[in-house]
Every structure is written in structure tokens, then in C-alpha cells.
Design a protein around this motif. Sequence first.
Motif, PDB file in Angstrom:
ATOM      1  N   VAL A  48       0.875  -1.186   0.000  1.00  7.06           N
ATOM      2  CA  VAL A  48       0.000   0.000   0.000  1.00  7.06           C
ATOM      3  C   VAL A  48       0.900   1.219   0.000  1.00  7.06           C
ATOM      4  CG1 VAL A  48      -1.649   1.297   1.410  1.00  7.06           C
ATOM      5  CG2 VAL A  48      -1.886  -1.164   1.170  1.00  7.06           C
ATOM      6  N   ASN A  49       0.421   2.222  -0.751  1.00  8.17           N
ATOM      7  CA  ASN A  49       1.172   3.474  -0.840  1.00  8.17           C
ATOM      8  C   ASN A  49       1.159   4.150   0.524  1.00  8.17           C
ATOM      9  OD1 ASN A  49       2.349   5.853  -1.571  1.00  8.17           O
ATOM     10  ND2 ASN A  49       0.750   6.465  -2.987  1.00  8.17           N
ATOM     11  N   PRO A  50       2.309   4.445   1.088  1.00  6.70           N
ATOM     12  CA  PRO A  50       2.345   5.062   2.413  1.00  6.70           C
ATOM     13  C   PRO A  50       1.779   6.466   2.429  1.00  6.70           C
ATOM     14  CG  PRO A  50       4.571   4.862   1.516  1.00  6.70           C
ATOM     15  CD  PRO A  50       3.640   4.171   0.586  1.00  6.70           C
ATOM     16  N   GLU A  51       1.931   7.179   1.290  1.00  7.49           N
ATOM     17  CA  GLU A  51       1.411   8.528   1.241  1.00  7.49           C
ATOM     18  C   GLU A  51      -0.104   8.499   1.270  1.00  7.49           C
ATOM     19  OE1 GLU A  51       2.903  10.715  -2.071  1.00  7.49           O
ATOM     20  OE2 GLU A  51       1.993  12.586  -1.407  1.00  7.49           O
ATOM     21  N   ALA A  52      -0.671   7.546   0.444  1.00  4.10           N
ATOM     22  CA  ALA A  52      -2.119   7.398   0.414  1.00  4.10           C
ATOM     23  C   ALA A  52      -2.640   7.001   1.788  1.00  4.10           C
ATOM     24  CB  ALA A  52      -2.517   6.363  -0.661  1.00  4.10           C
ATOM     25  N   LEU A  53      -1.922   6.148   2.387  1.00  6.99           N
ATOM     26  CA  LEU A  53      -2.332   5.679   3.725  1.00  6.99           C
ATOM     27  C   LEU A  53      -2.314   6.821   4.719  1.00  6.99           C
ATOM     28  CD1 LEU A  53      -3.150   3.212   5.376  1.00  6.99           C
ATOM     29  CD2 LEU A  53      -0.734   2.689   5.683  1.00  6.99           C
ATOM     30  N   ALA A  54      -1.279   7.636   4.631  1.00  8.52           N
ATOM     31  CA  ALA A  54      -1.180   8.786   5.542  1.00  8.52           C
ATOM     32  C   ALA A  54      -2.324   9.739   5.306  1.00  8.52           C
ATOM     33  CB  ALA A  54       0.180   9.475   5.325  1.00  8.52           C
ATOM     34  N   ASN A  55      -2.637   9.975   4.017  1.00  5.63           N
ATOM     35  CA  ASN A  55      -3.763  10.859   3.702  1.00  5.63           C
ATOM     36  C   ASN A  55      -5.057  10.301   4.227  1.00  5.63           C
ATOM     37  OD1 ASN A  55      -2.067  12.679   2.461  1.00  5.63           O
ATOM     38  ND2 ASN A  55      -2.279  11.739   0.444  1.00  5.63           N
ATOM     39  N   LEU A  56      -5.220   8.990   4.073  1.00  5.35           N
ATOM     40  CA  LEU A  56      -6.438   8.345   4.560  1.00  5.35           C
ATOM     41  C   LEU A  56      -6.597   8.584   6.051  1.00  5.35           C
ATOM     42  CD1 LEU A  56      -8.853   6.316   4.291  1.00  5.35           C
ATOM     43  CD2 LEU A  56      -7.199   4.471   4.603  1.00  5.35           C
ATOM     44  N   ILE A  57      -5.497   8.355   6.780  1.00  7.57           N
ATOM     45  CA  ILE A  57      -5.569   8.488   8.247  1.00  7.57           C
ATOM     46  C   ILE A  57      -5.854   9.930   8.623  1.00  7.57           C
ATOM     47  CG2 ILE A  57      -4.199   8.323  10.377  1.00  7.57           C
ATOM     48  CD1 ILE A  57      -2.807   5.868   9.090  1.00  7.57           C
ATOM     49  N   LYS A  58      -5.294  10.857   7.871  1.00  8.95           N
ATOM     50  CA  LYS A  58      -5.540  12.274   8.151  1.00  8.95           C
ATOM     51  C   LYS A  58      -7.001  12.607   7.906  1.00  8.95           C
ATOM     52  CE  LYS A  58      -0.924  13.999   6.998  1.00  8.95           C
ATOM     53  NZ  LYS A  58      -0.134  14.659   5.971  1.00  8.95           N
ATOM     54  N   GLU A  59      -7.523  12.047   6.796  1.00 12.83           N
ATOM     55  CA  GLU A  59      -8.923  12.323   6.463  1.00 12.83           C
ATOM     56  C   GLU A  59      -9.837  11.771   7.541  1.00 12.83           C
ATOM     57  OE1 GLU A  59      -9.767  14.198   3.863  1.00 12.83           O
ATOM     58  OE2 GLU A  59     -11.900  13.982   4.324  1.00 12.83           O
ATOM     59  N   LEU A  60      -9.530  10.571   7.971  1.00  8.65           N
ATOM     60  CA  LEU A  60     -10.364   9.929   8.993  1.00  8.65           C
ATOM     61  C   LEU A  60     -10.294  10.723  10.282  1.00  8.65           C
ATOM     62  CD1 LEU A  60      -9.556   6.122   8.383  1.00  8.65           C
ATOM     63  CD2 LEU A  60     -11.714   7.284   7.899  1.00  8.65           C
ATOM     64  N   ARG A  61      -9.108  11.196  10.638  1.00 13.30           N
ATOM     65  CA  ARG A  61      -8.960  11.954  11.880  1.00 13.30           C
ATOM     66  C   ARG A  61      -9.662  13.294  11.787  1.00 13.30           C
ATOM     67  NH1 ARG A  61      -2.619  10.926  13.211  1.00 13.30           N
ATOM     68  NH2 ARG A  61      -2.857   8.862  14.154  1.00 13.30           N
ATOM     69  N   HIS A  62      -9.617  13.831  10.583  1.00 11.17           N
ATOM     70  CA  HIS A  62     -10.286  15.116  10.389  1.00 11.17           C
ATOM     71  C   HIS A  62     -11.786  14.990  10.613  1.00 11.17           C
ATOM     72  CE1 HIS A  62     -11.057  19.057   8.775  1.00 11.17           C
ATOM     73  NE2 HIS A  62     -11.916  18.531   7.898  1.00 11.17           N
ATOM     74  N   ASN A  63     -12.337  13.858  10.095  1.00  9.99           N
ATOM     75  CA  ASN A  63     -13.775  13.646  10.232  1.00  9.99           C
ATOM     76  C   ASN A  63     -14.125  13.118  11.614  1.00  9.99           C
ATOM     77  OD1 ASN A  63     -15.133  14.293   7.569  1.00  9.99           O
ATOM     78  ND2 ASN A  63     -13.430  13.005   6.894  1.00  9.99           N
ATOM     79  N   TYR A  64     -13.215  12.382  12.132  1.00 10.28           N
ATOM     80  CA  TYR A  64     -13.476  11.818  13.476  1.00 10.28           C
ATOM     81  C   TYR A  64     -12.302  12.204  14.377  1.00 10.28           C
ATOM     82  CZ  TYR A  64     -17.070   9.075  11.195  1.00 10.28           C
ATOM     83  OH  TYR A  64     -18.176   8.699  10.506  1.00 10.28           O
ATOM     84  N   PRO A  65     -12.406  13.389  14.964  1.00  8.74           N
ATOM     85  CA  PRO A  65     -11.204  13.968  15.629  1.00  8.74           C
ATOM     86  C   PRO A  65     -10.848  13.364  16.993  1.00  8.74           C
ATOM     87  CG  PRO A  65     -13.067  15.489  15.754  1.00  8.74           C
ATOM     88  CD  PRO A  65     -13.546  14.271  15.004  1.00  8.74           C
TER      89      PRO A  65
END
Lengths: 72, 774
Positions: A48-65
Amino acid sequence: MPGQEQDQKKQLAAREALDIIADISSILNTHLSRKQLAACVSLIQRGVNPEALANLIKELRHNYPDEPTSEA
Amino acid sequence: MAFAQNNSTLEDLVADVTKISPASDPKAFKKWRDYALKTTKSSHWARVNQFEVESKLNGLAEKFHILNREDLALGMESSLQKLELVSDKWTPDILFLLLELSDQPTSKADIYDSREKSHSPELTPLSWAELKRDDPFSDDDLWKDVSYSPISSDSEDDISITTPAPTENLATSKDQVSQTNRVNELFVEVDEALLKSLLNLQFWVDKPSNGIQELSADKNTLPELQAVREVLQLLRGLPTSMFEILGMQVRYVDQHALKDLSKPVFASIMQSFAALATHVLYLRKWVQQPVTESLLRAFKAAVQDAITDYDKVIGKLDTSFVNHGADITISLMAVMDEARIMSRPLLFLGTLIKRMSTTSAKQFSHLELIYDSICEQQEAGDAILYVFLANIFFKSLRAFLRPIRTWMEEGVIVNQSAFFIQENEGPLEDSSLWHDQFSLRKSQHGDLLAPIFVHAAAKFILNAGKSIRFLGRLDTAVSLSKATQSDLDLDLVCCHDDEQFLSPFPILFDSALDTWIRSMYSPAMTTLKQQIWSKYQLGVHLEALQEIYLSKDGGRLQALADPIFQSLDNKKTGWNDRYVFAEKVKDVFADCDHVKEQLIVVRSTPSKSGVRSIRGASNIVLDYHLPWPVLNVIRKQSLATYQRVFRFLLQLYRAKYLLRQNVFQRGKELPIVVAINHQLKWLVDVLQAHIIFSVIQPLVERLGQQISEANDLDAMSEAHDRFVSSLQAQCLLSKNLNPIHQGIMSILELVVQLCNIQKPWQAIEALWRNRCSR
């Protein structure tokens, strides 16, 4: 049996590496729990692309802080 | 398979991050799950630049250092180092992910506290040693004087490069460890169990207990071997458990007994040993007291040697009990007898030392005491004590003989205050150098400050050193072989042959001491005598004195005196002119080999009595100046006697001269006048003959013999002094014979008066005859 010994050694090495990565994660204040970190490492090791994964986690944290607690 | 695994992992991740489960919010979960899958689905992406990741992480670590977050920085560095060992191809990607997700680690992260802390290097507190090592704040060279001399840059050899001192002094941890290891190697591990068992065996040693020791009957008895060993240990001055030392007393303190011996008897025996050890202890303590005098130090060393020999003997006895190879009977009483025999010399020495402290404060009193004791023990027939004391005596004597040897060989007094020869201060004439420069040191009562056994030889010792010094003044070296004679010791003085043992010690010692002294004394004295006799011509000068003053050749006296008397009788002025007389003297003694004219000096003294008086001719004085080395034999004061004798002889010759002038014609003189003349002539002749032939000649012969037999300058001088005093006495010139001398002088005055009367009468008679013949 030698196969089992090798698996055990691999597991030990993996655990050790994960411990070190967890320390680095803690130093860098990534807010990743050990479980989350293990999942991330597993995904990255499967290509898995680490950058994509990092973005995913950021997005999830943004929505669920809610901040994940680090493992004791 | 991988995709399915990815899906499940992603689902877990989503659920964990969002905290949504399929059960709680299936719609949202499904939405985000799909989103996650979609996001991570793409298979084509550029690989992470691992160098960039590495550089970012290193930069971050440096940033931590700069921001004083040492915990994070060190943790990061150590984690990265460890990760290098277990990294794989995905590690850069993982690290990239972590970097992406990092959230201001310096500001927000708590103090790094994890298991890493246990791995992080401990911050040891700084020590001054480390500070000094890194940055020495004190350099020894800093405090050295600065050399302002121009030193060129090329002269680098002159500039010494000194390393900082602290670094040399500081041991690194490695050195400390190695030193500690070396020190540890010196320690031997003690077998505690063995030690304990040994201590337990010594049941007689007081062990801390709760009050009274109630031991069983078995434990109350000592093995005899142990008792023997304890007493032998005590006698050797070693600490024991059965005796205690209180000051100068040894006390038996134990309460045990031997198996077949009752307690009181055993205690009594042990107390006897304690008493014996007390006496030996006195000697041991006395030897440890410090002293400053060299003689006492030597004596103490000799006593110490005796104690050491005693300890060796006791030690041998002890060894015999321990050595199981030989059959030996262990008997406390036998050990007591042997110990008494062995200790007897030391006990006697102890009593001597006690007496020593109460006798006079002379430094050599101990030598006299031991000398007397040796003589006593020899007379008593105690050979053991005799030999023992003699050994100590000769060892102590070495320190006493050392300054004597130095004095006799070099003429140097090492320690004037402690030596029995002293150098007299004050101005000294060369003519009295031999007699007055050094003398024997005596007490207020006139006793020589030297041990009694040296008194007989003291004069020789003094003369030996004086000879060396005198020869030094004469610029004559004496070849003395320093290793002439070894020091006196017992074997040299007393042979252990039975017959020799019977010879009295004082005689043996005096003989040996005399030989020892003569070995150093003879060469110097022989050389000195030779110098005085040959180089400074003592014999020649003695002959000259006899020629000049003692009328050895009567014709010379006549030749000398006649012109004077003629001038005197003719009333010529200047008859006592010394220059004229000196010329006359030179003429008279010109053909005499012994007389050196340049040494003769003529003096004239003013006349107290009448010129024609018998004493008139005594106004002329002859002085013969001897060289100063000869004057040490022929003393200055003795020359006055020579002159008095010469004066007396001159007076006698004057009377004879006057009487000879009287010429009588037969039948024309009064008989009484002739008779008086004759009597006076006879008297004067007899006196003169007596003085010359009966007094002077025998004395001179005896003097010559004594001087040739004399061994040293003292003997020569004494022989001459005896000659002079005999001459003075026999010539009736000594004080107590002054009335006789005055009587003779008055008779000689009568001669002058007679001649004075007769001359005018003869003149008148001659005038009457002339007139009668006309």
C-alpha cells in the motif's frame, strides 16, 4: 523443527522492528496506537502506498477527531 | 489473498481510527471503508526516496538537539541505529508514513518516556576529573617564570613541549580497572571455615560470653605442647593468649591447667616463666629507647644482637617441638630449665644495665662496667658469661675505637666534646706546637675522661695524632696503610684455647690494645723522629749548644773570653760592643761544623755591678736561634739554663784569668798573699773541672743516649728537659741551691778584690825596686 524456528526468529525480528518503529512513532508524536501502527506496517508491507495511507488516516482523523491513545 | 488481507486490515484500521464499527454505524463504516479501499487501491506510485527520509529524520534529530530536547534526539538516534539492524525494504516507507503523520513532536510530545529510556545512555554526573581532563583549568606551565630571552621561532628544540599535567595524573577508567585488578591479585582469599575452626580450638582464649565461663573439666586442661609453645612464644617477646604485658611486667592470666598437674602448680610454673620474661622484657624495652650518643647506640646495637641470638635459640627450641620428625619429650619443666640457662646471660646483662643508669653520667661508663664484669666473671670461672659479655664489650668498643683510629691515622678529632683529646684554643707559637696544641681532656678532679682500660695507652694515642699533625706542618706526608689492623674482637684478644683462657683478661686486652695502637703509632713517630733528626738536624744543634754554652772545647772559650777580659782590664770603652763581639764569636766558631754562625745573635745588657766585678762579663749574652721544629724538643725555657751555665763558666774563667795575671817573685811576696792566691787558684780550677768533667760531660753523654733511644718527640723532649734540670742542679744554679751559688760568687769576688789590691801594690813595689836600683 527448523522451519518453525525460522518462523519464530522472523516473528521475533518483526516484533523487535515494530517496537522500534513504535518508539519512533512515539517520538514523532504521530498519535498512532500500537494496533494502528501494526495495521499500517502490515498494509505498507503488502504494497500500500504510504502517502495514500497517511492521507487516509488524516482524512479519517479530520472527520473523526478523537485522538487515539498510545499504547501503554 | 493479499487484497482480502488488505481489506480486513483496512477495515480494522478504519474502525480503530474512527471508532466506528459495522454494528454501531454500518453506513458510515461502509462509506469510509470503501473510501479507504479506493484511496489505497492504486498500485502505481513512486517509491519513497529513502535518502530523503533518512535526511529528514537526521535533520529532525538535530532539531531536537538544538531545541534542547535531548531525550527525543537521543531516542531518535538510538532508535534509528537499532532500526538499521532490523530494517527491510519497506522501512523507508514506514518511516515516511510516520513523518507524514508526525504532529509537532518538539512542542507537543511529552518527555520521552518509554522502554527506550532504559536503553538510552545514562547521564552520569559530571566529575571534576572529567572536566579537568577535557579542559584543564590549571596548567603547571602557567605558573612557571616566563623567559624573556629572545627565542627564535627556529629554536623549537629549546621550547619544551609539556603535556598538561592533569592528564598524566588522571588515571583513565581502564587504568583504574587494571590497577584494581593488580591490587586484587595480592589478596588471598581466606578460608573462613578453617580460621573459625582454629579459633575454636584455642579454647583457652577468652571469648566474649555472658559472664562467668563455666567450662567442662575436659576443656579446662591444656595440652602440654601448647603450654610449652606459649611460654616459648612469650620468651621471644611475641604476644600470647596466656600472658599479658602491663607496662614492664608480664603476668600469667590464664586459668587452665595441664592434665596431670594441678592448677596452682601449673600457675606457679607459668608465673616463673612470666618472671623470666619480665627480665627479658626490660631489655627489649630498653633497647627500643632512643639515644643520641654514638657509644650508647653501639652498645644498644650489641644488646639487640644478643637479644636476637637469644630469640633464635628459643626459636630453634620451639621448632624442635613442632618438627614431628624427631623424637622429643615434651616437658614444661625441661623447657623451664633450658630457658633459665639460655636467659642467664641476658638477665645478668639486664642487672648491669640497671646499674649503669645509676652510675656516673660519663658516656663510656657502660664500657667500664662491662670491662669490670668481664674480669669478675673470668675470675669466677664463668666461661659462658665471660664470652657473652666479652662479645658485647668488643662490639660496643668499635664505636669507641673509631674516633681513636681517625685521630691516629689522620690527626682529626671527630667529636671534640666526646673525645678524651682536645685541641687547645688560643694563639700558639710554632716552637710549642707539639706540647701545647693538643692535650688530654681531664675532669675537674684531674681524671682522664676516658675508660680506665685506655689510660695506659692514652699518651701513645695522643702522640700518634700529634705526630700526624706535626708532620702535616712540616709538609711531610706519612704513608700509612689504612687497613693495617682490624678492629679488636674477642678472637683477636682472647683465643679460646684453654691455656689462653686462663690468662687474665686485663693483660690480654692491654696487650692487644697496645699492639693495635702501635701499628698506627709507630710509622708516624718513626717518620717524625727521622725528620727532626735528619732534616732539621737535632743532633747538630745539640752539639752546637754544647760548643757555645757548655765549653765543649775550652780553647774556644778562652779565645772568646781573653779579648773581652783584656779590654775590660784596660778600661777600654766599647769593650762590650756586641758587633765586635759578634765578629769575634764568628771567628772563634768558624771552623766548627756544628755551629751555624747565622743563628748566633749577641746581645749586651747594661751592667748593674761594677765592670771589674766578677759579674761584669755577664753583660754579654749569646743567643742561638734554633729552628722551630727543633725548639719543640729543645724548649725555649731550657736555653736560659744554657746561658746561665755559660755565664757561670765565664765567671769561673774570669777568676782564673785574673789569678793568672798575678805573677809572684820568689821571696818578694808576702807568704800569706801567695797562699791565698794559690788557694783561690786551686778552688777555681777544681770548680771548673767539676763543672766540665763531672757534670757537663756525663750529662751530655746520657742525653745523647736517651735521645737516640727515644721513640717519639715527647721522649726526646723529656730527655732534654731532664738533662737541663740536672745541669742546672749540678751546676748549683737551681733556686734551692742559690745560697751555695752566692757563696761561690762571693769567693770569686774575693779573687777580683785580691787582684785589685795586688795590682797597685805590685805597681808600687815595682816603682820602689826601680828607685832602689838607681
